[in-house]
Design a protein around this motif. Sequence first.
Motif, short mmCIF file in Angstrom:
data_model
loop_
_atom_site.label_atom_id
_atom_site.label_comp_id
_atom_site.label_asym_id
_atom_site.label_seq_id
_atom_site.Cartn_x
_atom_site.Cartn_y
_atom_site.Cartn_z
N ARG A 110 0.93 -1.02 0.08
CA ARG A 110 -0.09 -0.06 0.12
C ARG A 110 0.81 1.33 0.12
O ARG A 110 0.21 2.39 0.06
CB ARG A 110 -1.08 0.07 1.29
CG ARG A 110 -1.76 -1.24 1.40
CD ARG A 110 -2.54 -1.24 2.78
NE ARG A 110 -3.24 -2.48 3.19
CZ ARG A 110 -3.52 -2.95 4.24
NH1 ARG A 110 -3.38 -1.94 5.32
NH2 ARG A 110 -4.21 -4.08 4.40
N ARG A 147 -5.79 5.87 -2.32
CA ARG A 147 -7.31 4.87 -2.53
C ARG A 147 -7.65 5.62 -3.91
O ARG A 147 -7.69 6.66 -4.09
CB ARG A 147 -7.96 5.34 -1.65
CG ARG A 147 -9.52 4.66 -1.84
CD ARG A 147 -10.32 4.67 -0.69
NE ARG A 147 -11.11 6.12 -0.55
CZ ARG A 147 -12.23 6.59 -1.32
NH1 ARG A 147 -12.87 5.75 -1.97
NH2 ARG A 147 -12.43 7.71 -0.93
N GLU A 154 -10.61 0.42 -7.05
CA GLU A 154 -10.33 0.84 -5.73
C GLU A 154 -10.02 -0.62 -4.93
O GLU A 154 -9.01 -0.63 -4.20
CB GLU A 154 -11.62 1.21 -5.25
CG GLU A 154 -11.56 1.50 -3.59
CD GLU A 154 -12.90 2.33 -3.20
OE1 GLU A 154 -12.98 2.68 -2.24
OE2 GLU A 154 -13.81 2.51 -4.11
N ALA A 158 -6.32 -1.45 -3.23
CA ALA A 158 -6.52 -1.55 -1.61
C ALA A 158 -5.55 -2.12 -1.01
O ALA A 158 -4.97 -1.84 0.04
CB ALA A 158 -7.62 -1.73 -1.42
N GLU A 319 -9.07 11.31 5.32
CA GLU A 319 -8.65 10.86 3.81
C GLU A 319 -8.62 12.27 3.13
O GLU A 319 -9.50 13.18 3.26
CB GLU A 319 -9.61 10.10 3.19
CG GLU A 319 -9.31 8.72 3.43
CD GLU A 319 -10.24 7.96 2.45
OE1 GLU A 319 -9.79 6.68 2.08
OE2 GLU A 319 -11.37 8.00 1.68
#
Length: 585
Positions: A110, A147, A154, A158, A319
């Motif tokens: 990530r 993201r 998505e 992820a 976010e």
Amino acid sequence: MSEIQDPASQGSEWRVVLAVVLSMAVLFGFQLFIPQTPAPEQPPPEAVEEPQPAQPSREGQVEGSQPDETAQPGTLSQQGADEELPPTEAAPTEIVMENQEMRLVWSNRRASLISAELLNYQNDQGQPVQVLPQGLPEDATRPLQVRVPGGLYESVVADAVYEVEGAFNGKVPAGGELKMRFRRGAVDIERRVRIPREGYTLQVSTDVRVEGVPTDYFLTMGAGIGRHGPESGWQGDFRYPRVVYRSNSGLSEFAPGDLEEERHVRAGEFQWLAVDSLYFTYALLSGGRPFTGAEIYEANYSMPDAEDEVVETVLQLAEVKVPAGSQVDLYVGPKYPDRLALADPTLPELIDYGLLEILVIPLKWALIETNSFIHNYGFSIIILTFLINLILAPIRIKQVRSMKKMGELQPQMKAIQEKYKKMKRDDPRKLKMNEEVMALYKQHGVNPLGGCLPLLLQMPFLFAFYQMIAYSIELREASFMLWIHDLSRPDPYYITPLVMGASMVAQQAMSPSVGDSTQRKMMMFMPVVFTFFFLNVSSGLAIYFLFSNIFGLAFQKGFQALMPEEDKGKPSSKPKGPSKKSGRK
């Protein structure tokens, strides 16, 4: 006349068309179901050969994908959302970036930041301060994750594992650059992180492309800040956790529990967003182009506390929506005003001194300037306390004179009180007692609030000192002398607050007795209340109030020694009222 076609010729034309269609069907079916060249070695029937990731062309377009001519930067095309995308070949690993001030650990899973240690600051165990929570579950949200909203994209991003460049033996030296890249199907993400040789600000650029089109994306800021447990209480470095962002209208902040709903959606543009605490923060700063949106929310995580017991903890997350092609900065470090200002001129607004900021700022400036010569914040507080009492000296002189006169009027006040002693409190005639007392004060020029005025004027300085010491990282781990090694924390042996309470008792003993017995008892109870209150406040604040009492006692003795004779209670030679002459000769 129109030409009449022969029916036989029409049938032959349809037969030709049918033959062409059948020939093409056979041709394509042959290619689909029968391999033209057999492989040298046939794999086992149960083995399925996985397709390889598509390679980008020179123009940045992924080969084999069909670009959407209507797609614009910042939007996502849904074309190919249901296609099966080949997996990445990278393996999960950790990369360390370090300079003189901090040690950061990134995970290529990530592309997230999983550890941030500040090397010049130690916790209670003598280890570098850890800004990010540790012991989180594997699937927990971590800072700087990407993201990409939009169906399959998505879910693919992820849990993406990025390829790493720029690391040698898992480390990136100061001044170096870490590059992480993820490519799968129509998604292509490239991140570059540059760490300075010194300082707390990182440069982070993330290029997200979907089907070759630069795309807006979200960066996470979570989960929470610091370690959560018993040491995160009053004495912790990460007290008062919150999420703060700055827009053109000013600061907006959210503490844990402030969110009535599951998420708070912020629309519009803003300059930076920070996950903040008392002494340390990490903030995402827009590099010229403002962020276009944010979501702030809370999540429950099971994680170990300070005693390694697993507890349910509510942590804040956020976010930030980043425009395509933007570069952002990440500040991870202490809340020194000059350090914050280097990252962004408005970032020092994170240091919140409350309503008394107009008084705290000059006090802090004077304290820091004094400490630049003394090199001891404890003695600097004492010197600043002396200067404050010197400024309040004229008011203290009025206090001494007022209390002296009130002491002289005590016999007359007692006579008035005895006169109305037997009356009930709700008796209307009892109101005349207060009228006679006020008339007595007015006749002799006494202000009944004169004895309390210096204490009332000292209270704003007391609260300003509290805010300054509590929220200024300069006083964190600032040693004074002997047993006091941190002025931002309470006295470990409670010596300072006990001596402070004794100084209040001595100050009351030197002052004349004023008021009735109930008032005097309340005044004698004040040192006890203040002593218990100061048991758990910072030792720097207790030192300020202690020496404020000591200087007050010294000034009071000096004023009494220099006071004119008529102010010391000696009777004046002139009578104060007109003499009554007898009518007899």
